[in-house]
Design an enzyme around this catalytic site. Structure first.
Site, PDB file in Angstrom:
ATOM      1  N   LYS A 100       0.847  -1.201   0.000  1.00 24.22           N
ATOM      2  CA  LYS A 100       0.000   0.000   0.000  1.00 24.22           C
ATOM      3  C   LYS A 100       0.883   1.251   0.000  1.00 24.22           C
ATOM      4  CE  LYS A 100      -3.864  -2.328   2.164  1.00 24.22           C
ATOM      5  NZ  LYS A 100      -4.438  -2.819   3.410  1.00 24.22           N
ATOM      6  N   GLN A 155      -4.631  -1.407   9.616  1.00 20.58           N
ATOM      7  CA  GLN A 155      -4.558  -2.743   9.036  1.00 20.58           C
ATOM      8  C   GLN A 155      -5.143  -3.785   9.997  1.00 20.58           C
ATOM      9  OE1 GLN A 155      -3.300  -3.478   5.831  1.00 20.58           O
ATOM     10  NE2 GLN A 155      -4.181  -5.489   6.271  1.00 20.58           N
ATOM     11  N   ASP A 178     -11.079   2.895   3.972  1.00 14.57           N
ATOM     12  CA  ASP A 178     -11.500   1.491   3.846  1.00 14.57           C
ATOM     13  C   ASP A 178     -13.018   1.402   3.677  1.00 14.57           C
ATOM     14  OD1 ASP A 178      -9.606  -0.501   3.727  1.00 14.57           O
ATOM     15  OD2 ASP A 178      -9.262  -0.569   5.895  1.00 14.57           O
TER      16      ASP A 178
END
Ligand code: NDP
Length: 289
Positions: free
Chosen positions: A54, A98, A121
């Protein structure tokens, strides 16, 4: 029928190029690049790879990548304090924590603490509610990627019957909402669905988001269907190594369908590209507000 393999890597590369150009122009206009903060707690090897990828992808499109690597012993209060700092940092447009988090931290409490307008997200209940009610929000990345892949082969989805196998909050449910917004007739199937093969056979569009290797067989698919295989499953290969397969038996499916995404190389590459797109969207909205 010659079935088409939908090349997710190529579609994702195109999207990243569009983002790169937009980032360059916005950076010139506003004097700073969009910033994405990624927080990793602990040293789970798979999570470390995801976070590294990422960060690399963020830099490649010209955005500012901020990484916080915290020790596995970090307390929930310390993590919440970091999220609060990132929420109020004007240089941070997107925040991603995460998952999975270590067992002593309540993931839900952490996700709830993220500013919904920086929740790239798209997992915050406010964004889930916005999606459900058709308001502007941030949409989860994998579902967005699936929709872009569908549009590669189906310019209009209106009136088609879409079957989504899987009802998780991060994949199945948001994909079903997006398909509904695109005027599909949507069926959501799950582990308690009766006669799943028959339900799948009624699908013009089949989305498989289950996590069971090659569970969906070729003869479960309607002739000419379009299949998006979200599943990523690692299985033992003949040479003693492992290989990745999806939730659909791809070789069998190719005998029946109009188009299908391969695993790997289908949905997977779209997820990070859509994360960058969400960061860009969050940046643009914050500049305008
Ligand atoms: P979850 O485990 O959260 O959900 C799986 C869903 O599949 C559940 O709704 C479950 O039903 C359903 N299911 C399980 N077994 C069956 C069965 N035998 N028949 C019908 N339905 C069944 O998984 P996720 O949604 O998080 O992920 C699904 C897959 O997608 C995984 O392989 C994951 O690795 C992959 N994935 C890929 C991404 C990418 O970037 N390509 C991103 C995210 C996920 P029930 O609710 O009844 O238990």
């Amino acid at each position: 029928m010659t079935a088409q393999l939908i090349d997710g890597a190529a579609v994702a590369a195109r999207l990243r190029q569009t983002i790169r150009e937009r980032v360059a122009s916005l950076t010139a206009d506003y004097g700073r690049a969009p910033g994405l903060a990624v927080v990793l707690v602990g040293s789970d090897p798979a999570s470390q790879v995801y976070v590294r990828n990422k960060g690399k992808a963020t830099i490649e499109v010209g955005m500012h990548s901020i990484e916080h690597h915290l020790d596995a012993s970090t307390s929930e209060a310390e993590l919440l304090a970091l999220v609060a700092r990132l929420n109020s940092d004007p240089g941070v447009d997107g925040i991603l924590v995460q998952l999975p988090l270590p067992g002593h931290i309540d993931s839900q409490r952490v996700l709830l603490a993220i500013d919904p307008d920086k929740d790239v997200d798209g997992f915050h209940p406010i964004n889930a509610g916005r999606l459900m009610t058709g308001q502007t929000g941030l949409v989860p990345c994998t579902p967005s990627g699936c929709m872009l892949l569908l549009k590669e082969v189906l310019p209009s989805l209106a009136g088609l019957h879409a079957v989504v196998v899987g009802r998780s909050n991060i994949v199945g449910k948001p994909i079903a909402q997006l398909l509904l917004q695109a005027d599909c007739t949507v069926t959501i199937a799950h582990s308690r669905t009766r006669d799943l093969p028959a339900v799948c056979r009624s699908a013009d569009i089949l989305i498989a988001a289950v996590g069971r290797p090659e569970m969906i067989k070729g003869n479960w698919l309607k002739t000419g269907a379009v299949v998006i295989d979200v599943g990523i499953n690692r299985i033992a290969a003949a040479d003693g190594k492992t290989r990745l397969v999806g939730d659909v038996a791809t070789q069998e499916a190719l005998q029946h369908v109009q188009a299908i995404t391969p695993v790997p190389g289908g949905v997977g590459p779209m997820t990070i590209a859509c994360l960058l797109n969400n960061t860009l969207t969050a940046f643009e909205r914050r500049q305008r507000s």
